[in-house]
Design a protein around this motif. Structure first.
Motif, short mmCIF file in Angstrom:
data_model
loop_
_atom_site.label_atom_id
_atom_site.label_comp_id
_atom_site.label_asym_id
_atom_site.label_seq_id
_atom_site.Cartn_x
_atom_site.Cartn_y
_atom_site.Cartn_z
N UNK A 11 0.94 -1.19 0.02
CA UNK A 11 -0.15 0.13 0.01
C UNK A 11 0.87 1.28 0.06
N UNK A 12 1.81 1.22 0.74
CA UNK A 12 2.94 2.35 0.69
C UNK A 12 3.51 2.64 -0.66
N UNK A 13 3.63 1.86 -1.59
CA UNK A 13 4.30 1.88 -2.72
C UNK A 13 3.30 3.14 -3.59
N UNK A 14 3.97 4.33 -3.82
CA UNK A 14 3.03 5.43 -4.38
C UNK A 14 2.51 4.83 -5.70
N UNK A 15 0.98 5.17 -6.02
CA UNK A 15 0.30 4.62 -7.03
C UNK A 15 1.07 5.17 -8.45
N UNK A 16 1.87 6.26 -8.48
CA UNK A 16 2.49 6.67 -9.69
C UNK A 16 3.37 5.54 -10.19
N UNK A 17 3.93 4.70 -9.50
CA UNK A 17 4.78 3.53 -9.82
C UNK A 17 4.16 2.53 -10.54
N UNK A 18 3.11 2.26 -10.03
CA UNK A 18 2.13 1.13 -10.64
C UNK A 18 1.36 1.81 -12.01
N UNK A 19 0.90 2.88 -11.79
CA UNK A 19 -0.09 3.40 -12.78
C UNK A 19 0.88 3.62 -14.05
N UNK A 20 2.23 4.05 -13.99
CA UNK A 20 3.28 4.07 -15.00
C UNK A 20 3.72 2.60 -15.75
N UNK A 21 3.89 1.77 -14.83
CA UNK A 21 3.82 0.65 -15.55
C UNK A 21 2.63 0.05 -16.38
N UNK A 22 1.50 0.28 -15.83
CA UNK A 22 0.21 0.06 -16.39
C UNK A 22 0.18 0.89 -17.65
N UNK A 23 0.41 2.28 -17.47
CA UNK A 23 0.33 3.22 -18.90
C UNK A 23 1.37 2.57 -19.90
N UNK A 24 2.44 1.90 -19.50
CA UNK A 24 3.53 1.42 -20.42
C UNK A 24 3.06 0.01 -21.02
N UNK A 25 1.62 -0.40 -20.50
CA UNK A 25 1.29 -1.80 -21.13
C UNK A 25 1.40 -2.90 -20.54
N UNK A 26 1.79 -2.59 -19.26
CA UNK A 26 1.95 -3.92 -18.55
C UNK A 26 0.90 -4.67 -18.17
N UNK A 27 0.80 -5.84 -17.85
CA UNK A 27 -0.65 -6.49 -17.42
C UNK A 27 -0.63 -6.11 -15.80
N UNK A 28 -1.70 -6.21 -15.08
CA UNK A 28 -1.93 -5.83 -13.85
C UNK A 28 -0.84 -6.77 -13.17
N UNK A 29 -0.72 -7.91 -13.42
CA UNK A 29 0.06 -8.88 -12.61
C UNK A 29 1.55 -8.45 -13.16
N UNK A 30 2.12 -8.17 -14.11
CA UNK A 30 3.50 -7.85 -14.44
C UNK A 30 3.58 -6.33 -13.61
N UNK A 31 2.80 -5.61 -13.63
CA UNK A 31 3.16 -4.50 -12.78
C UNK A 31 3.25 -4.71 -11.44
N UNK A 32 2.67 -5.61 -10.92
CA UNK A 32 2.60 -5.85 -9.57
C UNK A 32 4.09 -6.57 -9.29
N UNK A 33 4.26 -7.39 -9.92
CA UNK A 33 5.47 -8.48 -9.64
C UNK A 33 6.67 -7.58 -9.98
N UNK A 34 6.83 -6.74 -11.07
CA UNK A 34 7.95 -6.19 -11.77
C UNK A 34 8.38 -4.86 -11.22
#
Lengths: 321, 311, 319
Positions: free
Chosen positions: C195-218
């Protein structure tokens, strides 16, 4: 609502509840307190007595169960008034007491437990065992002269009687930290000067031993009478023959009568409560023990599953007070 | 990293999500089994008596946990009172103030080591230190001694959780405050701690759960099994729920004790449900879980609100 | 005179050095006070850790006066009460193996389960589900250990007996139950870390085309690795230190073996048994408790030092 408000509300509620509880029961302070500690086998007895004896605001007996050894350790430091024990006090423990200035130790017999040897109820072949046979089952000695010449350690049922199944005897028993274990070794193995085998499933809790034996057709174990008779559907108690005709002929099943008149031998186990000079000098402690040996107290002993003393023994204990 | 087709990537995702879901189901399923067996055993005994009465040696239907409930609340309350400020302070110091040196790493390892010490050892330490050496302050095996012992037991959890909570706060919050002229402590108190508050609440929950459920250390320091009065101040003897439950678990089942011997039931009455003492023990467990659950709900609601405010 | 000038220089230098310690602004006084208080809190932690170490040390030394360390650390039979082969045996290896097996195997169950639960709750679960499941899981953390031991013996054991031919008391009983018991530690703390990880990190990965799983794990998990690692460590420590479940359900085998479906004892289980049992204190049989405790203490200390080293490498800085 902000975090601060939530916390404030919780604190206020807690304070109110705390204050109410305190003032409602502050009258309970000022009671004379008697501390009892020791064996978890004996504590149901002192517990039952305390429950009936306590009067809120006047006298409170507080009961703990640190174990027989742990109880004596605290007793010998003057931290407890009475010590429950499922075995007699040892010399090393008496020395500890003396070195701490605790003297005048008095031993009170409070009840008997008919330690029962138990098998699974599907065990249709065994009905009784002699003490020598028990020794052979539980000893580690593999020489033919073990157990007073009765024979070596047996691992299978048919080694005791060729008509019995050729299956391993699975042993269950209290762990080495329990007074029950000490007592069993003392009366079954020590008379033959044998050592106990390490090959058994131990548990500190008798209910679990019941469970284990109830699920294993070839099991054999031992524990207190109250646990043995609580499960007639799954367990069978064996009659024990102490091979001493003076003490009741033949194999004898444990029951209230046979334990009381000591024909169920040698497994009628005495249970003790110890007091010291200082604690016994307090009137409330003496009153407590007197209550325990009164008829009401003796009825309570029976209700906990142990066997009461006969009238002579009660008199003997009262004389010590 | 070689390029995978979107299909494959989605497939991987679905598989792993299924695995994660199964993890939760397994954990919850085991909990459900446990609770189910406990509650069904306890059911006949969940009446007002079990909360209002004191313990009984001879009649399971009359046995109650009044003294144990109050005792547990006292001990857990005091434990939280001591351990939370102390643990948070230590965690903040280790994370914010201590220089990143070998010594600090050694200290941190020492704290973490406490988490692995068997609970019984804390009991032995508590007995020697709080019950005997500090007898004049604690009054012997009292609520205070119990709380102090449990404080040391939960302490490493609070420290480590605090450290992680503080570590997770973005540096921009801290640095922004400092850039605006705040002192280090002002920055911490005003920005870092509030931001890390959800994590601190987790620490509180874990600490409280642990303090409520530990049995062996309390037995060793001298928690009582039976007393028929409520502890009225920190220097009273006390009963704790786990200790009393443990005591009842050890008593024999009473389904088939000879009714005449027992003398407390009419021959016409049905045999004791759930075997008597096991049912009483189960009722105690239910009470403990209810208290725990209530506490968790409050803390969780608070934590949710705090986490929702963050982006 | 030259002596006087040197003295003057020395005093000036000393004054200069001390000046940096003197508060220059009003608020610095408070700062120092706060720092001192916090330091004391941390010091308390260390004092406690040392106190436990020392309290174990005394009887340990006395124990090793009566039993040789060689027999203790090298012996493969642990039978301090019942003589085996003529004398009591104090070989701690069976206990060590038991500890490692039970703690290791239960962590192998609990860490992945907890981690998977945390990821699911944080990344995939709808809000309502998360709000209900998380506190329910935390209830697991509060169940008295006595109850868990009870459960292990009455529910888990029959199951293992029929499916794996386990004996009534077995290491596997404890492994299964402790594994489940540590799940909330891992899931709660890991979930907080995620939860503490800023959402921009996750959103950035998703914006770059990662699947939810890839964004999470990588992206998200590596970012939260510090907290996740801490949760793993705490959970493992808990598994190592668990006493009641082992005492009740795992039995007491005395020989060195690796069969989890047979009786096993761990170091913690033995300590609890000895401490709440009937053996008089002061004898080597009782002191064995402290020797085992001290050994365990040292073992976990080494483990914590190594893992701390690793964690320092993974300290992630956001932004």
């Amino acid at each position: 609502m902000s975090m601060g408000v939530i916390i404030a509300v919780i604190v206020v509620i807690a304070a109110v509840v705390g204050a109410v509880a305190y003032y409602a029961f502050v009258a309970q302070g000022g009671a004379e307190i008697v501390v009892v500690d020791g064996s978890s086998t004996v504590f149901p007895v002192t517990f039952a007595w305390a429950e009936a004896f306590n009067v809120p605001g006047q006298r409170q007996v507080v009961v703990r169960f640190s174990g027989t050894g742990g109880g004596f350790e605290k007793f010998c430091r003057g931290e407890t008034d009475l010590s429950d024990a499922s075995r007699p006090i040892r010399q090393s423990e008496t020395d500890l007491c003396t070195s701490n200035g605790i003297t005048g130790i008095e031993e009170f017999l409070v009840a008997y437990d008919g330690l029962s040897v138990v098998v699974n109820h599907n065990n249709i072949w065994a009905e009784n065992l002699t003490v020598a046979q028990l020794c052979r089952i539980w000893t580690s000695n593999t020489s033919a002269g073990a157990c007073g010449g009765a024979g070596a350690h047996v691992t299978r049922w048919n080694e005791l009687d060729p008509n019995w199944p050729a299956q391993d005897i699975n042993l269950y028993g209290p762990g080495t930290d329990s007074g029950t274990f000490d007592y069993f070794v003392e009366v079954i193995l020590d008379p033959f000067d044998e050592a106990i085998t390490a090959d058994f499933l131990p548990s500190e809790d008798d209910n679990f031993l019941v469970q284990g034996i109830a699920g294993d057709q070839y099991a054999l174990g031992y524990f207190g009478y109250a646990y043995a008779i609580a499960n007639p559907a799954s367990l069978k108690i064996l009659a024990i023959d102490d091979e001493d005709p003076a003490n009741g002929d033949g194999p004898i099943l444990p029951s209230e009568e046979t334990v009381k008149d000591r024909t169920y031998a040698p497994l009628s186990r005495p249970l003790y409560v110890y007091g010291n000079g200082r604690s016994l000098g307090r009137q409330v402690v003496e009153d407590f023990l007197r209550f325990g040996f009164s008829s009401q107290g003796q009825v309570l002993v029976g209700q906990t599953g142990y066997v009461t003393l006969n009238a002579n023994e009660v008199q003997a204990q009262l004389a010590k007070l | 990293m070689k390029l995978r087709s979107l299909r494959l990537r989605k497939a991987i995702e679905v598989t792993f999500v299924a695995v994660f879901l199964i993890s939760i189901v397994v954990a919850l399923g085991t909990l459900a089994m446990l609770l189910g067996s406990v509650v069904s055993t306890a059911l006949p005994y969940l009446r007002t008596e079990v909360v209002v009465n004191y313990a009984s040696a001879v009649n399971p239907l009359q046995a109650g946990y009044a003294a144990a409930i109050v005792g547990t609340l006292w001990v857990v309350g005091l434990t939280l009172l001591f351990s939370i400020p102390l643990g948070v302070a230590a965690g903040v110091y280790l994370e914010e103030y201590a220089p990143r040196s070998r010594l600090t790493r050694f200290l941190e390892a020492g704290v973490a080591n406490l988490a692995g010490v068997p609970s019984v050892v804390f009991g032995l330490l508590g007995l020697a230190l709080f019950v005997r050496i500090l007898r004049d302050i604690t009054g012997g095996p009292t609520v205070l001694a119990g709380a102090l012992t449990m404080t040391i037991l939960v302490f490493p959890y609070v420290v480590i959780t605090t450290q992680e909570a503080v570590r997770a706060v973005p540096a921009s919050l801290r640095e922004g405050a400092l850039a605006l002229g705040a002192t280090k402590w002002q920055a911490i108190r005003g920005q870092v701690l509030p931001a890390g508050a959800p994590g601190l609440l987790t620490a509180v929950i874990l600490a409280a759960s642990r303090a409520m459920g530990e049995t062996a250390p309390l037995i060793v320091i001298g928690a009582t099994f039976f007393q028929s009065y409520l502890p009225s101040d920190p220097r009273s003897f006390f009963v704790a729920l786990p200790v009393q439950i443990y005591g009842y678990v050890g008593l024999p089942r009473q389904d088939f004790l000879d009714l005449n011997r027992n003398g407390i039931l009419d021959p016409g009455e049905p045999l004791l449900a759930s075997g008597g003492w096991p049912g009483v023990a189960a009722a105690g467990i239910v009470i403990l879980l209810v208290i725990l659950f209530a506490f968790n709900i409050v803390a969780m609601v608070a934590r949710n609100r705090m986490q929702r405010r963050r982006l | 005179m030259s002596g006087d000038t040197e003295g003057l220089q020395a005093r000036t230098r000393l004054k200069g050095a001390l000046a940096s310690l003197e508060p220059r602004y009003v608020w610095e006084v408070g700062e120092k006070a706060v720092r001192a208080v916090l330091f004391l809190a941390a010091a308390f932690a260390i004092v406690m850790a040392i106190a436990i170490g020392l309290s174990l040390l005394g009887p340990t030394v006395s124990f090793f006066g009566k039993v040789s360390p060689l027999e203790f650390f090298g012996g493969t039979i642990w039978s301090p009460d019942i003589p085996v082969g003529g004398s009591v045996q104090f070989g701690v290896l069976p206990l060590m193996v038991g500890t490692l097996l039970v703690a290791g195997a239960s962590s192998a169950i609990g860490l992945p389960l907890g981690f998977g639960a945390a990821i699911y709750l944080r990344e995939y679960a709808p809000g309502r589900v998360r709000e209900i499941v998380k506190p329910v899981l935390e209830i697991l953390a509060g169940i008295p250990t006595v109850v868990l031991g009870f459960f292990a013996l009455l529910v888990v054991s029959p199951f293992l007996q029929s499916w794996f031919g386990a004996s009534f008391f077995s290491g596997a009983n404890a492994i299964v139950v402790i594994g489940i018991m540590i799940v909330p530690i891992v899931s709660s703390l890991s979930e907080d870390a995620l939860t503490a990880v800023p959402t921009d990190l996750r959103d950035g990965a998703l914006a770059l085309g990662a699947t939810r799983f890839e964004a999470t794990t990588r992206v998200v998990v590596p970012a939260g690795l510090s907290g996740i690692g801490a949760s793993f460590l705490l959970a493992f420590s808990r598994a190592v230190g668990e006493t009641m479940v082992v005492l009740i359900a795992a039995g007491q085998h005395i020989r060195l073996h690796f069969n989890i479906f047979d009786q096993m004892t761990t170091m913690s289980g033995f300590i609890a048994k000895r401490a709440t049992g009937d053996v008089p204190s002061g004898t080597p049989v009782y002191d064995a408790l402290f020797a085992v405790g001290f050994t365990l203490f040292v073992m976990t200390l080494l483990l914590n030092l190594t893992s701390n080293r690793l964690r320092s490498h993974f300290r992630e800085e956001y932004e």
